[in-house]
Design an enzyme around this catalytic site. Structure first.
Site, PDB file in Angstrom:
ATOM      1  N   ARG A  53      53.841  45.910  59.334  1.00 10.70           N
ATOM      2  CA  ARG A  53      52.845  46.595  60.171  1.00 10.70           C
ATOM      3  C   ARG A  53      53.158  46.484  61.657  1.00 10.70           C
ATOM      4  NH1 ARG A  53      47.977  43.198  58.017  1.00 10.70           N
ATOM      5  NH2 ARG A  53      49.729  41.767  58.195  1.00 10.70           N
ATOM      6  N   ARG A  54      53.849  45.404  62.060  1.00  7.61           N
ATOM      7  CA  ARG A  54      54.084  45.209  63.499  1.00  7.61           C
ATOM      8  C   ARG A  54      55.270  46.057  63.950  1.00  7.61           C
ATOM      9  NH1 ARG A  54      53.948  38.781  63.253  1.00  7.61           N
ATOM     10  NH2 ARG A  54      54.591  39.286  61.125  1.00  7.61           N
ATOM     11  N   TYR A  95      43.942  33.057  46.368  1.00  5.46           N
ATOM     12  CA  TYR A  95      45.393  33.209  46.591  1.00  5.46           C
ATOM     13  C   TYR A  95      46.142  32.915  45.287  1.00  5.46           C
ATOM     14  CZ  TYR A  95      50.142  32.612  48.268  1.00  5.46           C
ATOM     15  OH  TYR A  95      51.507  32.730  48.423  1.00  5.46           O
ATOM     16  N   THR A 129      57.354  29.322  57.343  1.00  4.14           N
ATOM     17  CA  THR A 129      57.433  30.690  57.872  1.00  4.14           C
ATOM     18  C   THR A 129      56.155  30.898  58.687  1.00  4.14           C
ATOM     19  OG1 THR A 129      56.271  31.563  55.961  1.00  4.14           O
ATOM     20  CG2 THR A 129      58.680  31.479  55.789  1.00  4.14           C
TER      21      THR A 129
END
Ligand code: NDP
Ligand code: 8X3
Length: 255
Positions: free
Chosen positions: A33-34, A152, A187
């Site tokens: 998305r970025r 999750y 990450t």
């Protein structure tokens, strides 16, 4: 030249997998998305290695965006050899009774529905060519559950089930399906999970040596380049200091 499509290539595993495949001469379709980050990574890779890169900026949760960007791929980009369904996230870590509905929806919409939207478009292209290899990035959270990991873990259990189901459905079409299920890797994952709380995120990786994104990229590339008659169905990859989702050896000193 072969082509790999990697979702979530603006950070973490996806970016490392993109670098690994670029180094080895694959053309790449990269998503995220970025936009600026995606364009920057794409440009760096196409400049550094003799490959073509097609950056596609969209939100995987929006079916119309997925269809718009991937449903009409130019003919030269339709021969996708490797699809890495990597984009995903954990958001929040609350008990079920205190869960935040919006967090749940973000995880379910990205980790399950987004993976399905994308696969629904790319798998038929592979079926048409009777070849291809799909990777689903699962997690140790798809094998076990842990306190406050509820939704999750449920999304990653869904990825586990879908990986098995996809392998069966695509079997007659010569398409390999592999699930890669990592334990703790450093990450942007924990920064996203804890909504930008860097200190809390850093604590997750203290006292032991976590996996790095490159470790996962090396494994994905290894599995993708095995002889055509060999498929690795599922790999659980942990830091040496982690035995399960909840059992750690923190503070071990080398002798
Ligand atoms: P990062 O947060 O570093 O990277 C996640 C990537 O997913 C980013 O590129 C992000 O791009 C993309 N992404 C997230 N949401 C969307 C969306 N709605 N649409 C498009 N792209 C999206 O995390 P990791 O690299 O660690 O995670 C990658 C995968 O590995 C995830 O599925 C995660 O669940 C799994 N995993 C991670 C582990 C870990 O400990 N790190 C362990 C086991 C599994 P952008 O923000 O630009 O959209
Ligand atoms: C990420 C690893 O243990 O935080 O999938 O669920 S864990």
């Amino acid at each position: 030249m072969k082509t790999a499509l990697i979702t979530g290539a603006t950070a973490g595993f996806g970016e490392a997998i993109a670098i690994k495949f670029a180094k080895n001469g694959y053309n790449l379709i990269l998503t995220g998305r970025r936009k600026e980050l995606l364009l920057q990574i794409s440009e760096q890779l196409s400049n550094k290695y003799a490959i073509e890169v097609l950056p596609l900026c969209f939100d995987l949760r929006k079916l119309e965006e997925v269809e718009k960007h991937l449903g009409q791929l130019p003919a030269e980009w339709q021969a996708i050899d490797v699809l890495v369904n990597n984009a995903g996230l954990a958001v929040g870590m609350n008990s079920i009774q205190e869960g935040v509905i919006d967090d749940w929806e973000r995880m379910i919409d990205t980790n399950i529905k987004g993976l399905l939207y994308l696969t629904r478009i790319i798998a038929p292209l592979m079926v048409k060519r009777q070849q291809g290899h799909i990777f689903n990035i699962g997690s140790i959270a798809g094998k076990e559950v842990y306190v406050n990991g509820n939704v999750y873990c449920a999304t990653k259990h869904a990825v586990d089930a879908l990986s098995k189901a996809m392998r069966m459905d695509l079997l007659p079409h010569n398409i390999r399906v592999s699930q890669i299920s990592p334990g703790a890797a450093e990450t942007e994952f924990s920064i996203v999970r804890f909504k930008g709380d860097k200190e809390r995120a850093d604590n997750v990786y203290k006292g032991y040596e976590p996996l790095q994104a490159e470790d996962i990229a090396n494994v994905v590339y290894f599995v993708a380049t095995l002889p055509a008659h060999v498929n690795i169905n599922d790999l659980v990859i942990m830091p040496t200091a982690q035995a399960s989702a909840t059992v750690w050896n923190k503070g071990y000193k080398k002798v």
